[in-house]
Structure formats: structure tokens, C-alpha cells
Design a protein around this motif. Structure first.
Motif, mmCIF file in Angstrom:
data_model
loop_
_atom_site.group_PDB
_atom_site.id
_atom_site.type_symbol
_atom_site.label_atom_id
_atom_site.label_comp_id
_atom_site.label_asym_id
_atom_site.label_seq_id
_atom_site.Cartn_x
_atom_site.Cartn_y
_atom_site.Cartn_z
ATOM 1 N N PHE A 7 -22.759 -17.413 14.721
ATOM 2 C CA PHE A 7 -23.228 -17.213 16.089
ATOM 3 C C PHE A 7 -22.865 -15.811 16.556
ATOM 4 N N ALA A 8 -23.857 -15.079 17.081
ATOM 5 C CA ALA A 8 -23.627 -13.700 17.506
ATOM 6 C C ALA A 8 -24.231 -13.459 18.881
ATOM 7 N N HIS A 9 -23.520 -13.865 19.905
ATOM 8 C CA HIS A 9 -23.897 -13.547 21.288
ATOM 9 C C HIS A 9 -22.614 -13.435 22.105
ATOM 10 N N PRO A 10 -22.517 -12.435 22.988
ATOM 11 C CA PRO A 10 -21.251 -12.194 23.685
ATOM 12 C C PRO A 10 -20.931 -13.141 24.836
ATOM 13 N N ASP A 11 -21.896 -13.956 25.275
ATOM 14 C CA ASP A 11 -21.667 -14.774 26.475
ATOM 15 C C ASP A 11 -22.012 -16.232 26.202
ATOM 16 N N HIS A 12 -21.043 -17.116 26.322
ATOM 17 C CA HIS A 12 -21.274 -18.544 26.082
ATOM 18 C C HIS A 12 -22.125 -19.178 27.176
ATOM 19 N N ARG A 13 -22.272 -18.490 28.320
ATOM 20 C CA ARG A 13 -23.081 -19.031 29.414
ATOM 21 C C ARG A 13 -24.559 -18.705 29.246
ATOM 22 N N SER A 14 -24.896 -18.016 28.189
ATOM 23 C CA SER A 14 -26.265 -17.586 27.931
ATOM 24 C C SER A 14 -27.112 -18.729 27.397
ATOM 25 N N LEU A 15 -28.410 -18.459 27.278
ATOM 26 C CA LEU A 15 -29.318 -19.395 26.614
ATOM 27 C C LEU A 15 -28.838 -19.654 25.189
ATOM 28 N N ASN A 16 -28.442 -18.608 24.486
ATOM 29 C CA ASN A 16 -27.929 -18.784 23.136
ATOM 30 C C ASN A 16 -26.711 -19.697 23.117
ATOM 31 N N GLY A 17 -25.811 -19.507 24.069
ATOM 32 C CA GLY A 17 -24.626 -20.344 24.126
ATOM 33 C C GLY A 17 -24.958 -21.808 24.341
ATOM 34 N N GLY A 31 -23.788 -37.151 11.985
ATOM 35 C CA GLY A 31 -22.856 -37.260 10.873
ATOM 36 C C GLY A 31 -22.762 -36.053 9.958
ATOM 37 N N HIS A 32 -23.291 -34.911 10.385
ATOM 38 C CA HIS A 32 -23.198 -33.711 9.559
ATOM 39 C C HIS A 32 -21.902 -32.969 9.862
ATOM 40 N N GLN A 33 -21.378 -32.291 8.856
ATOM 41 C CA GLN A 33 -20.178 -31.489 9.022
ATOM 42 C C GLN A 33 -20.571 -30.050 9.349
ATOM 43 N N HIS A 34 -19.702 -29.372 10.099
ATOM 44 C CA HIS A 34 -20.000 -27.979 10.405
ATOM 45 C C HIS A 34 -18.720 -27.184 10.625
ATOM 46 N N GLN A 35 -18.831 -25.902 10.364
ATOM 47 C CA GLN A 35 -17.830 -24.925 10.762
ATOM 48 C C GLN A 35 -18.551 -23.844 11.546
ATOM 49 N N LEU A 36 -17.849 -23.245 12.504
ATOM 50 C CA LEU A 36 -18.448 -22.262 13.395
ATOM 51 C C LEU A 36 -17.749 -20.920 13.229
ATOM 52 N N SER A 37 -18.554 -19.881 13.035
ATOM 53 C CA SER A 37 -18.048 -18.509 13.114
ATOM 54 C C SER A 37 -18.703 -17.866 14.326
ATOM 55 N N ASP A 38 -17.971 -17.861 15.444
ATOM 56 C CA ASP A 38 -18.431 -17.267 16.699
ATOM 57 C C ASP A 38 -17.902 -15.832 16.713
ATOM 58 N N LEU A 39 -18.744 -14.895 16.290
ATOM 59 C CA LEU A 39 -18.254 -13.566 15.955
ATOM 60 C C LEU A 39 -17.648 -12.818 17.133
ATOM 61 N N TYR A 40 -18.268 -12.929 18.302
ATOM 62 C CA TYR A 40 -17.693 -12.240 19.463
ATOM 63 C C TYR A 40 -16.382 -12.892 19.883
ATOM 64 N N ALA A 41 -16.333 -14.215 19.889
ATOM 65 C CA ALA A 41 -15.097 -14.906 20.262
ATOM 66 C C ALA A 41 -13.979 -14.612 19.265
ATOM 67 N N MET A 42 -14.338 -14.431 17.992
ATOM 68 C CA MET A 42 -13.372 -14.104 16.949
ATOM 69 C C MET A 42 -12.947 -12.639 16.997
ATOM 70 N N LYS A 43 -13.669 -11.843 17.808
ATOM 71 C CA LYS A 43 -13.476 -10.391 17.812
ATOM 72 C C LYS A 43 -13.607 -9.843 16.384
#
Length: 264
Positions: A7-17, A31-43
């Protein structure tokens, strides 16, 4: 499915968020597994540097060689190694970003620059033929990817006759030159148009489309890119003349058939 959501968007309040939250909720509910790489949140650091490879900064940095050596010896920067572990775990990659200046945000480009190093994502050869394994083959073959992209433009303007160019052409460097190059099959992208003018009804439609695309991802036919090593290209990696479609050059030449139109 085991999904890495990039995920690459700087604002979680956005449409993307909002769409990212809806997408992850849908995966969990089924029932699917997932991991999240939120690049802006991860800096996330998008810049390639000698420190990525435990490389002596006083020596010339040959990025390909240094990255391959660091990967082989376990000396990659921990943040790179962590993202590689996520991708190795996943069978599916979802890339979500806004279309900025006809491409992905710099932070996401930098993720590929640092994570897709030689030895991990490419650089393997077929032991039987000695030919490089790429464009349909390679270390990441067997995985598939979906690009979810928002754009301020209207959908028609990102079609074959639109002023902005066809979306699959704009995404060709990512879908063909990065994902397919490393062996990842790519399903048609999901375009969410008119992002800056989204209404509640438009959001509901977009969320419905996203849910459908996620749940049908395992059975969706991928984009019909040509394989490098199945006879379509000669020894100089040029497409054989008898396979030339109309038009004869550009991205269209590297599909076996015409790709499907953009999703709504």
C-alpha cells in the motif's frame, strides 16, 4: 490465498485508505491470510544505498553485484530482508497506489528498487539450457499479482483512445517489466477513476468491484504476456516477425492476444 498487500498512499483517510480497509476486511471474512506493507506508515526508505548491502562506502558501488552478494551471504539490510520474507510467504501480491504523473509513487518504486535484488527476484538461469529465467519464468514464478490504482482522470481517458493513454500501456513497466519479468503472472488491473470526485454511490461501486476482483483473483485469467523462452523471441530477444500483431511495435507486440479492457 496468502496475500501481501503493498500500500502506497500517505493518508489513511483517503479513498485509497478506505478501499484498503475494505479489501483486507473482505479477505479476512473469506478466510484468506494477509500481510500488509503500508509504506508511508512504515516510513519505508526508497533510496538504494551502500548500507543496504553492508558495502564499504569507500569502494565503488556496483549495485547489481553488491545486492546479489549481500543476498547470498545474508548481509542485506534488515528492512529489505523482512520484505523479501513477506513476499516469499505470499502466493499473491496486491499493489495499491494512486496514479501520480503516469506512474507509481516514488516510495513504491523504491520498494522494488531495494527488494527485487538479483538472486532473489531475478538472475537465475535454466540449468538445462543456460538461458536466463525471466519474462514468465524466474524465482517468483507461480505467484500472481493485482494492481489496484486510483486516478483523478475519467475511465474513458485511460482507455485505448483516451488522451491519457491506455492504462495497461502506462502500467507496462510495472506489470510486464517488473512483475512478469520476475515470473509473476499479472491479472488485469482494477482502475478506480475520478478519485478526486468520488461520491458515496461511486465509492460503493468501487468497493463492490474491489471485493469481486479479490475473491475471483485465483481464477482470473492473467494478462496474456508472451514468455521469453517458449519460442516467440529469437536468440537476440527480438519478437519473430511472423508474430507481429497490429500495431507492430510497442507494448501491444508483447501480448499473445489483445488484453481485456480496463475494469470499471
Amino acid at each position: 490465498m496468502k496475500i501481501l498487500w503493498l500500500f502506497a498512499h500517505p493518508d489513511h483517510r483517503s479513498l485509497n485508505g478506505a478501499l484498503k480497509t475494505e479489501g483486507l476486511r473482505t479477505l479476512e471474512a473469506h478466510g484468506h491470510q494477509h500481510q500488509l506493507s503500508d509504506l508511508y506508515a512504515m516510513k519505508w526508505n526508497p533510496l538504494v544505498d551502500a548500507a543496504d548491502y553492508d558495502h564499504d562506502p569507500t569502494d565503488r558501488l556496483l549495485v547489481g553485484e553488491a545486492a546479489e552478494r549481500a543476498h547470498a551471504t545474508g548481509h542485506l539490510s534488515p528492512d529489505i530482508a523482512s520484505e523479501q520474507q513477506k513476499l516469499a510467504w505470499a502466493d499473491t501480491l496486491v499493489l495499491q497506489f494512486p496514479l501520480w504523473w503516469y506512474g507509481m509513487p516514488a516510495i513504491l518504486k523504491g520498494w522494488f528498487d531495494r527488494v527485487f535484488v538479483k538472486g532473489f527476484a531475478f538472475g537465475h538461469t535454466d540449468p538445462a539450457t543456460g538461458r536466463p529465467q525471466r519474462y514468465g519464468e524466474g524465482p517468483l514464478a507461480g505467484k500472481r499479482a493485482l494492481v489496484v490504482v486510483t486516478a483523478g482522470a475519467r475511465a474513458a481517458t485511460l482507455g485505448p483512445r483516451g488522451v491519457n493513454g491506455d492504462l495497461n500501456d502506462l502500467l507496462f513497466p510495472l506489470q510486464h517489466g517488473t512483475l512478469w519479468y520476475t515470473g509473476i503472472a499479472v491479472v488485469p488491473p482494477l482502475l478506480i477513476p475520478s478519485a478526486d470526485r468520488t461520491t458515496p454511490d461511486a465509492y460503493a461501486t468501487a468497493a463492490t468491484c474491489l471485493r469481486h476482483r479479490l475473491l475471483t483473483l485465483p481464477t482470473t485469467d492473467p494478462l496474456p504476456f508472451r514468455h521469453q523462452n517458449t519460442g516467440d523471441y529469437d536468440d537476440n530477444l527480438l519478437l519473430h516477425p511472423h508474430l507481429t500483431p497490429t500495431p507492430p511495435t510497442g507494448p501491444a507486440a508483447h501480448y499473445t492476444t489483445t488484453p481485456p479492457p480496463n475494469s470499471p
